[in-house]
Enzyme design. Structure first.
Site, PDB file in Angstrom:
ATOM      1  CG  HIS A  68      74.289  77.143  40.470  1.00  0.00           C
ATOM      2  ND1 HIS A  68      74.281  78.008  41.542  1.00  0.00           N
ATOM      3  CD2 HIS A  68      74.065  77.922  39.382  1.00  0.00           C
ATOM      4  CE1 HIS A  68      74.076  79.249  41.120  1.00  0.00           C
ATOM      5  NE2 HIS A  68      73.937  79.217  39.812  1.00  0.00           N
ATOM      6  CB  SER A 128      71.873  81.952  39.523  1.00  0.00           C
ATOM      7  OG  SER A 128      73.263  81.978  39.320  1.00  0.00           O
TER       8      SER A 128
END
Ligand SMILES: *[C@@H]1O[C@H](CO)[C@@H](O)[C@H](O)[C@H]1NC(C)=O
Ligand SMILES: *[C@@H]1O[C@H](CO)[C@@H](O)[C@H](O)[C@H]1NC(C)=O
Ligand SMILES: *[C@@H]1O[C@H](CO)[C@@H](O)[C@H](O)[C@H]1NC(C)=O
Length: 387
Positions: A362, A160
């Site tokens: 995610h 990320s």
């Protein structure tokens, strides 16, 4: 600051009273403690960046000729990579023989220190975002690893925001491209053009939050030992609060209820969130709104002083010459496929763009029960090519 405290109490009072008596246990362990829990002896290092921030770096020692660095995402720490224990990325890589190093950027619970500034007194301490994380923190961490192993190059895995800061480093300090054998970008983030379509409320929420925080001159977000951090963790690690936080997490990261092991959730919320700066979030919001992967926008006057142009310049992706493997999740609502596909096109040296199918979202990159099957073999394969 009294007013900050008051505001926080107003927001969180309904939920704290019943929970505050249960002090989180796992959350009290630092990375070293967590490593021991899972049968690994970790080392810790303090390293100072050129601009005076003192970072805590952890290491699970392994074969020195195979140094590997893991960089975490926003609001979290190195602990992300180990709280799943034997199913975690850090333990898996260590079992595979790698010398596993784990960074912590400035401002999180481990790296909330500076040689002259006090984070509780000097607002300037908090003027940082992905730019400083890449330009200073990541560069210094890479040098520390190379100095200690005697190697010229290391393998790097970012998750990320850990990918965004690597792009900053590669673009702004191109000499670092040669220090990275291979970069594996998990849930990669660079341009954030399409995320807004997956999560229409994000921009509004982000701007409201920034306006609110600016009004009250709040610089730190969810500091681990701050009232808001402690309350959020207390609320989220138990009963009703836990269900609510789980829902929010799934809403934001992509709906994959089977990815997260139920028993793991309370433990997760003992470690998360762990602090960052308002400026960090503000820079994200700028990238999202402008649809440009550009430096921090200080406004025309200060931009001109800093950059020599009224508009904050784009990062030059063509300078990022390191070998890159992008691994995206089909169901990721933060790093959406349309955005990561664009990265695959624009970065000059992408070796492979790999999509994990179905519901992978995610946070699954860190904590999914499926990682052992769908993610780790891929990561180990790539690393093996660049020994
Ligand atoms: C993790 O794996 C190690 C070695 O395989 C084993 O000794 C240990 O009991 C495991 N720990 C847990 C919590 O499963
Ligand atoms: C930090 O804050 C203290 C107290 O307000 C002040 O005396 C000091 O000069 C500040 N230091 C820096 C480096 O800004
Ligand atoms: C790494 O070693 C070089 C050369 O000895 C030194 O200048 C530098 O400060 C070291 N950096 C870190 C982060 O240890």
């Amino acid at each position: 600051m009294l007013y900050k405290t008051l505001i926080t109490i107003l927001i969180f009072t309904p939920v704290i009273l019943s929970h505050i008596k249960h002090a989180p246990r796992d959350g009290k362990l630092t990375f070293t403690g967590l490593a021991l829990k899972y049968g690994k002896v970790a080392e810790e290092y303090d390293v100072t960046t050129k601009d005076g921030y003192i970072l805590k770096i952890y290491r699970i020692p392994g074969d020195k000729t195979k140094p590997l660095l893991l960089m975490h995402g926003i609001l979290t720490t190195s602990d992300d990579f180990i709280i799943r224990g034997n199913d975690s990325l850090a333990v898996t890589l260590s079992n595979a023989g790698y010398d596993v190093w784990l960074g912590n950027y400035r401002g999180n619970r481990y790296s909330r220190r500076h040689i002259t500034m006090d984070p509780d007194k000097n607002a300037t301490f908090w003027k940082f975002g992905p730019h400083e994380h890449g330009y200073y923190d990541l560069a210094t961490t890479i040098d520390l690893v190379l100095n200690n192993t005697g190697e010229d190059r290391l393998s790097l895995i970012g998750y990320s925001e850990g990918t965004m800061i690597t792009y900053v480093l590669g673009a702004e300090r191109p000499e670092y491209n040669d220090k990275i054998k291979v970069f594996i970008a998990l849930a990669p983030i660079c341009h954030i053009n399409k995320m807004i379509e997956a999560l229409p409320f994000v921009a509004k929420l982000g701007y409201d939050m920034i306006r609110f925080l600016k009004l009250f001159k709040i610089e730190e977000l969810f500091g681990f030992d701050s009232l808001s951090g402690i309350m959020t963790r207390n609320m989220c690690s138990q009963s009703v609060g836990l269900q609510m936080c789980r829902r929010i997490l799934l809403l934001v990261s992509g709906y994959d209820p089977d990815g997260l092991v139920k028993e793991f959730m309370p433990l997760l919320f003992e470690h998360y969130p762990a602090g960052t700066s308002m400026t960090n979030v503000e820079h994200f919001m700028q990238i999202l709104t402008s649809k440009r992967f550009a430096k921090f926008d200080y406004g025309p006057v200060k931009n001109f002083e800093k950059y020599g142009s009224k508009i904050a310049p784009d990062y030059n992706l063509n300078k990022i010459t390191m070998n890159i493997y992008l691994i995206a999740g089909r169901n990721d609502r933060l790093s959406v496929l349309a955005d990561s596909r664009l990265q695959a096109k624009e970065l000059p040296n992408v070796k492979e763009y790999f999509v994990i199918e179905k519901k992978f979202n995610h946070i699954d990159f860190l904590w999914s029960r499926q990682s052992r099957q769908v993610l780790y073999p891929k990561v180990l394969d790539i690393l093996d090519k660049y020994r």
